[in-house]
Design a protein around this motif. Sequence first.
Motif, PDB file in Angstrom:
ATOM      1  N   VAL A 469       8.268 107.766-121.931  1.00  0.00           N
ATOM      2  CA  VAL A 469       9.423 106.981-121.484  1.00  0.00           C
ATOM      3  C   VAL A 469       9.033 105.510-121.328  1.00  0.00           C
ATOM      4  N   ALA A 470       7.802 105.256-120.911  1.00  0.00           N
ATOM      5  CA  ALA A 470       7.338 103.870-120.787  1.00  0.00           C
ATOM      6  C   ALA A 470       7.361 103.173-122.142  1.00  0.00           C
ATOM      7  N   GLN A 471       7.006 103.903-123.185  1.00  0.00           N
ATOM      8  CA  GLN A 471       7.073 103.332-124.542  1.00  0.00           C
ATOM      9  C   GLN A 471       8.499 102.912-124.862  1.00  0.00           C
ATOM     10  N   TRP A 472       9.462 103.774-124.557  1.00  0.00           N
ATOM     11  CA  TRP A 472      10.879 103.437-124.775  1.00  0.00           C
ATOM     12  C   TRP A 472      11.267 102.237-123.915  1.00  0.00           C
ATOM     13  N   TYR A 473      10.831 102.232-122.664  1.00  0.00           N
ATOM     14  CA  TYR A 473      11.182 101.160-121.726  1.00  0.00           C
ATOM     15  C   TYR A 473      10.682  99.809-122.237  1.00  0.00           C
ATOM     16  N   GLU A 474       9.443  99.767-122.667  1.00  0.00           N
ATOM     17  CA  GLU A 474       8.863  98.507-123.113  1.00  0.00           C
ATOM     18  C   GLU A 474       9.418  98.063-124.460  1.00  0.00           C
ATOM     19  N   ALA A 475       9.820  99.030-125.299  1.00  0.00           N
ATOM     20  CA  ALA A 475      10.341  98.688-126.624  1.00  0.00           C
ATOM     21  C   ALA A 475      11.687  97.986-126.549  1.00  0.00           C
ATOM     22  N   ARG A 476      12.345  98.045-125.380  1.00  0.00           N
ATOM     23  CA  ARG A 476      13.621  97.344-125.238  1.00  0.00           C
ATOM     24  C   ARG A 476      13.429  95.832-125.259  1.00  0.00           C
ATOM     25  N   ASP A 477      12.221  95.375-124.984  1.00  0.00           N
ATOM     26  CA  ASP A 477      11.908  93.941-125.034  1.00  0.00           C
ATOM     27  C   ASP A 477      11.436  93.605-126.446  1.00  0.00           C
ATOM     28  N   PRO A 478      12.208  92.819-127.205  1.00  0.00           N
ATOM     29  CA  PRO A 478      11.816  92.495-128.586  1.00  0.00           C
ATOM     30  C   PRO A 478      10.426  91.874-128.672  1.00  0.00           C
ATOM     31  N   ALA A 479      10.005  91.193-127.619  1.00  0.00           N
ATOM     32  CA  ALA A 479       8.706  90.540-127.646  1.00  0.00           C
ATOM     33  C   ALA A 479       7.540  91.522-127.612  1.00  0.00           C
ATOM     34  N   SER A 480       7.827  92.773-127.247  1.00  0.00           N
ATOM     35  CA  SER A 480       6.746  93.758-127.147  1.00  0.00           C
ATOM     36  C   SER A 480       6.209  94.170-128.508  1.00  0.00           C
ATOM     37  N   GLY A 481       7.053  94.042-129.541  1.00  0.00           N
ATOM     38  CA  GLY A 481       6.657  94.480-130.865  1.00  0.00           C
ATOM     39  C   GLY A 481       6.715  95.976-131.058  1.00  0.00           C
ATOM     40  N   LEU A 482       7.143  96.722-130.026  1.00  0.00           N
ATOM     41  CA  LEU A 482       7.249  98.173-130.109  1.00  0.00           C
ATOM     42  C   LEU A 482       8.594  98.569-130.696  1.00  0.00           C
ATOM     43  N   VAL A 483       8.609  99.664-131.414  1.00  0.00           N
ATOM     44  CA  VAL A 483       9.843 100.186-132.010  1.00  0.00           C
ATOM     45  C   VAL A 483       9.920 101.680-131.733  1.00  0.00           C
ATOM     46  N   THR A 484      11.062 102.139-131.264  1.00  0.00           N
ATOM     47  CA  THR A 484      11.278 103.569-131.072  1.00  0.00           C
ATOM     48  C   THR A 484      12.467 104.010-131.922  1.00  0.00           C
ATOM     49  N   LYS A 485      12.443 105.254-132.339  1.00  0.00           N
ATOM     50  CA  LYS A 485      13.480 105.765-133.219  1.00  0.00           C
ATOM     51  C   LYS A 485      14.802 105.972-132.493  1.00  0.00           C
ATOM     52  N   ASP A 486      14.729 106.263-131.197  1.00  0.00           N
ATOM     53  CA  ASP A 486      15.920 106.607-130.423  1.00  0.00           C
ATOM     54  C   ASP A 486      16.250 105.529-129.402  1.00  0.00           C
ATOM     55  N   LYS A 487      17.521 105.187-129.298  1.00  0.00           N
ATOM     56  CA  LYS A 487      17.976 104.235-128.296  1.00  0.00           C
ATOM     57  C   LYS A 487      18.169 104.894-126.940  1.00  0.00           C
ATOM     58  N   ASN A 488      18.312 106.217-126.936  1.00  0.00           N
ATOM     59  CA  ASN A 488      18.510 106.975-125.701  1.00  0.00           C
ATOM     60  C   ASN A 488      17.153 107.457-125.187  1.00  0.00           C
ATOM     61  N   ALA A 489      16.848 107.140-123.932  1.00  0.00           N
ATOM     62  CA  ALA A 489      15.538 107.491-123.379  1.00  0.00           C
ATOM     63  C   ALA A 489      15.330 108.995-123.317  1.00  0.00           C
ATOM     64  N   ALA A 490      16.366 109.749-122.969  1.00  0.00           N
ATOM     65  CA  ALA A 490      16.233 111.203-122.870  1.00  0.00           C
ATOM     66  C   ALA A 490      15.992 111.818-124.244  1.00  0.00           C
ATOM     67  N   THR A 491      16.695 111.329-125.254  1.00  0.00           N
ATOM     68  CA  THR A 491      16.486 111.821-126.612  1.00  0.00           C
ATOM     69  C   THR A 491      15.071 111.505-127.085  1.00  0.00           C
ATOM     70  N   HIS A 492      14.619 110.300-126.818  1.00  0.00           N
ATOM     71  CA  HIS A 492      13.260 109.891-127.174  1.00  0.00           C
ATOM     72  C   HIS A 492      12.235 110.838-126.539  1.00  0.00           C
ATOM     73  N   LEU A 493      12.473 111.238-125.307  1.00  0.00           N
ATOM     74  CA  LEU A 493      11.542 112.111-124.590  1.00  0.00           C
ATOM     75  C   LEU A 493      11.579 113.536-125.132  1.00  0.00           C
ATOM     76  N   ILE A 494      12.767 114.069-125.380  1.00  0.00           N
ATOM     77  CA  ILE A 494      12.864 115.431-125.917  1.00  0.00           C
ATOM     78  C   ILE A 494      12.244 115.503-127.303  1.00  0.00           C
ATOM     79  N   ARG A 495      12.444 114.461-128.113  1.00  0.00           N
ATOM     80  CA  ARG A 495      11.827 114.437-129.445  1.00  0.00           C
ATOM     81  C   ARG A 495      10.306 114.555-129.323  1.00  0.00           C
ATOM     82  N   ALA A 496       9.732 113.784-128.403  1.00  0.00           N
ATOM     83  CA  ALA A 496       8.280 113.825-128.227  1.00  0.00           C
ATOM     84  C   ALA A 496       7.818 115.188-127.713  1.00  0.00           C
ATOM     85  N   ALA A 497       8.592 115.765-126.775  1.00  0.00           N
ATOM     86  CA  ALA A 497       8.200 117.052-126.202  1.00  0.00           C
ATOM     87  C   ALA A 497       8.180 118.161-127.253  1.00  0.00           C
TER      88      ALA A 497
END
Length: 540
Positions: A469-497
């Motif tokens: 979830v921290a990866q998703w949280y930080e990826a919301r900041d464009p300056a982080s350079g992180l990209v996640t496939k899902d805009k929804n934090a819960a979906t991002h977490l279930i995908r990883a699980a």
Amino acid sequence: MNSAQILFRITAGQRCLTQPLARHTHTSILFKQFKLANMASETLRQRHREFNSTAVAPESQKPAGDGERDTEPGNKTSGSKRSLTIAIAGVLALLSVTGYSFMRQPSGVPAVALTTVATPTETALQSVATKRGDAQKRLEGMTKVERRKEVNRLPILTDDEVDAVLRANEKSWQAINGALRIDTDQVSSNEPIEDYLATGDIHGGSRYMVGVFDGHAGFMCAEQLAARMQPMIDAALQEIEGTNKTISAPLSDAVVRLQRDVGRGWDTVPMALTAAFMAMDNELVHASLAEYQRLADPSQMSRLLGPAVSGSCGLVALVDTDANEVVVANTGDSRALLGVRLANGTWKAVRLSQDHTAGNQNELSRLAREHPGETVIRSGRILGGLMPTRAFGDSRYKWPIGVQRALFPQLLANGHKYATSPPDLLSPPYVTAHPVIVRHKLGKGDRFIVVASDGLYDQMADADIVQVVAQWYEARDPASGLVTKDKNAATHLIRAALSTDGNGNRRDEIIRYMLAIPPPVSRRYRDDISVAVITLNEAN
């Protein structure tokens, strides 16, 4: 309720949202068809409850390690009949939609078909349904050994199909004037799903609750909790604060008893949550029994006693943005985690709840005190059957044996699979719904809270969940350079699980395989997963 259902229950001025799984898309024409199908399904389901014509437990049951043990895994149950009947009702509703896809024309003028083009998501979901249907046919009638081998040969899902399944029920919104962001998602394994999520504003203006209710031995108990817990907490707070004089007798009794036992100086929110939990269980298990005995009407048996025969864990996290705190009430083995970003930029997972299972020494000590001389825990379960040591419903561990002997034969005949008395029932109740309360003052580094059923924690450790979830949280900041496939934090977490194997390794092929396995066989590989992520301090 079939796998396509999206059930919205609006209570208390449209503030409470109850959302069982929608495994299919909620867009365009397909959603309209599913909606009509589910109207028929829900009507049928209500008739089933009222006339005692179906089971409350699905054919699949939780494997060792969770929920109620299935003592007869090889037997066919009327739960499968219910699923088939609901499916037929859905098909009939879909056929009626097809009929309306033709414009009404004047007499003598040929009808003109209205053609629609399925979206990529709809097409992907239809493909998933076809694959799972074919897989069910292949696995039907096999022995466990044969089925295990055949599961490994099933066609896996494509990336587009995985995306469609994961995103079919995701939702995001802001609460408390934008101070909180809520992301939710669910993916089922049972059919129908036994997990429910409930969210909503709570009395006071700055309070918001998120609850997860993980059912077992059927869906009926969890369904009632999700629909009724938010207004129950609301009423309890108003009663304690002296602004409400019209509450139910069980809730009033719970408040008075708590005030007597612990004193009126106990903090308002913990007392309200405890009272609401205890009153809800009292209404489901004891008040419903008294009402049925008063009516003496067999046609009301399933409606009144079905939620008591099934059971559910329950966890509610109540965030107060004015008090800058979160209070968590937990009964069972769902869990709440706090994601904390430390000063050096790393992340820490902090539990805001404790699991109530045989692995909890406090629970073992409590059971030993309450049932001296008895061997309550057998094979890690209450009397050898129930995994959580605290739960709502589960009347077979709460009603006196005389009541069970009088009612269970008819309930069992009506399809309530778990209407059977456990062995050596000497001094019930063995299971309580009394919650354990954790209160936490939110600090500067506290960034999000994860509330989820144990299906998530079966797949991932606490620290890994917070990191994802921290990866998703930080990826919301464009300056982080992180990209996640899902805009929804819960979906991002279930995908990883669902992409993680038993050794903690994460690969895309794993989720493509896991989501291809159809129910009820899928229950041997994964549980229902329901997740809510509360992002804090959004207004800042």
